[in-house]
Write a protein that holds these residues in place. Sequence first.
Motif, short mmCIF file in Angstrom:
data_model
loop_
_atom_site.label_atom_id
_atom_site.label_comp_id
_atom_site.label_asym_id
_atom_site.label_seq_id
_atom_site.Cartn_x
_atom_site.Cartn_y
_atom_site.Cartn_z
N GLU A 1 0.84 -1.20 0.00
CA GLU A 1 0.00 0.00 0.00
C GLU A 1 0.87 1.25 0.00
OE1 GLU A 1 -3.14 2.37 2.88
OE2 GLU A 1 -2.56 0.33 3.41
N LYS A 2 0.46 2.26 -0.76
CA LYS A 2 1.18 3.52 -0.80
C LYS A 2 0.30 4.63 -0.25
CE LYS A 2 4.11 2.38 -4.71
NZ LYS A 2 4.50 2.70 -6.07
N ALA A 3 0.94 5.62 0.36
CA ALA A 3 0.22 6.75 0.93
C ALA A 3 1.13 7.97 0.96
CB ALA A 3 -0.25 6.41 2.34
N TRP A 4 0.52 9.16 1.07
CA TRP A 4 1.29 10.39 1.24
C TRP A 4 1.33 10.73 2.71
CZ3 TRP A 4 -1.38 13.80 -3.01
CH2 TRP A 4 -0.95 13.39 -4.26
N ARG A 5 2.49 11.13 3.20
CA ARG A 5 2.66 11.49 4.60
C ARG A 5 3.55 12.72 4.74
NH1 ARG A 5 -1.24 8.98 4.88
NH2 ARG A 5 -1.57 6.98 5.89
N ASP A 6 3.31 13.52 5.80
CA ASP A 6 4.17 14.68 6.06
C ASP A 6 5.19 14.34 7.15
OD1 ASP A 6 3.16 15.16 8.66
OD2 ASP A 6 1.65 16.56 7.93
N HIS A 7 6.09 15.29 7.46
CA HIS A 7 7.20 14.98 8.37
C HIS A 7 6.73 14.65 9.79
CE1 HIS A 7 6.92 19.24 9.65
NE2 HIS A 7 7.56 18.84 10.73
N HIS A 8 5.56 15.10 10.19
CA HIS A 8 5.05 14.76 11.52
C HIS A 8 4.69 13.28 11.64
CE1 HIS A 8 4.15 19.15 11.42
NE2 HIS A 8 4.71 19.05 12.61
N GLU A 9 4.47 12.63 10.50
CA GLU A 9 4.05 11.24 10.50
C GLU A 9 5.18 10.27 10.16
OE1 GLU A 9 -0.31 11.35 8.65
OE2 GLU A 9 1.13 12.58 7.53
N LEU A 10 6.41 10.79 10.03
CA LEU A 10 7.56 9.98 9.63
C LEU A 10 8.68 10.07 10.66
CD1 LEU A 10 7.79 11.13 5.90
CD2 LEU A 10 6.82 8.99 6.74
N ARG A 11 9.40 8.98 10.82
CA ARG A 11 10.63 8.99 11.61
C ARG A 11 11.53 7.89 11.06
NH1 ARG A 11 8.61 6.62 17.46
NH2 ARG A 11 8.43 4.42 16.83
N PRO A 12 12.85 8.05 11.23
CA PRO A 12 13.76 7.02 10.75
C PRO A 12 13.56 5.73 11.54
CG PRO A 12 14.98 8.82 11.80
CD PRO A 12 13.53 9.17 11.85
N THR A 13 13.85 4.61 10.92
CA THR A 13 13.77 3.34 11.65
C THR A 13 14.94 3.26 12.61
OG1 THR A 13 15.06 2.15 10.00
CG2 THR A 13 12.67 2.12 9.73
N ALA A 14 14.86 2.38 13.56
CA ALA A 14 15.93 2.20 14.55
C ALA A 14 17.24 1.80 13.88
CB ALA A 14 15.53 1.16 15.58
N ALA A 15 17.16 1.17 12.70
CA ALA A 15 18.36 0.72 11.99
C ALA A 15 19.10 1.86 11.31
CB ALA A 15 17.99 -0.32 10.94
N ASN A 16 18.43 3.04 11.12
CA ASN A 16 19.07 4.18 10.44
C ASN A 16 19.99 4.93 11.35
OD1 ASN A 16 17.83 3.64 8.05
ND2 ASN A 16 16.24 5.18 8.29
#
Length: 77
Positions: free
Chosen positions: A62-77
């Motif tokens: 599934e694909k979706a649009w998200r803004d920076h408030h809804e994103l964070r790097p994974t623990a592996a990054n």
Amino acid sequence: MGGTPCSRPERTPPVEYLGSHNPFPDETAVEVLRGDGSTWEQAVIVERVGVDEWTVEYEDGEKAWRDHHELRPTAAN
């Protein structure tokens, strides 16, 4: 809940800061706040589509649009 990597100078508006910075390059693994806002899910950045908007693809395709408030790097990054 964790924050986002969008650290910016205190008085710089978010849109102005994000206009010259891309904290989520294409193909970056991220966690996305989804649903009722209580969980983070794994996804990958497909592309940046606006100053503060990214297309993400979830593990189920599934694909979706998200803004920076809804994103964070994974623990592996």
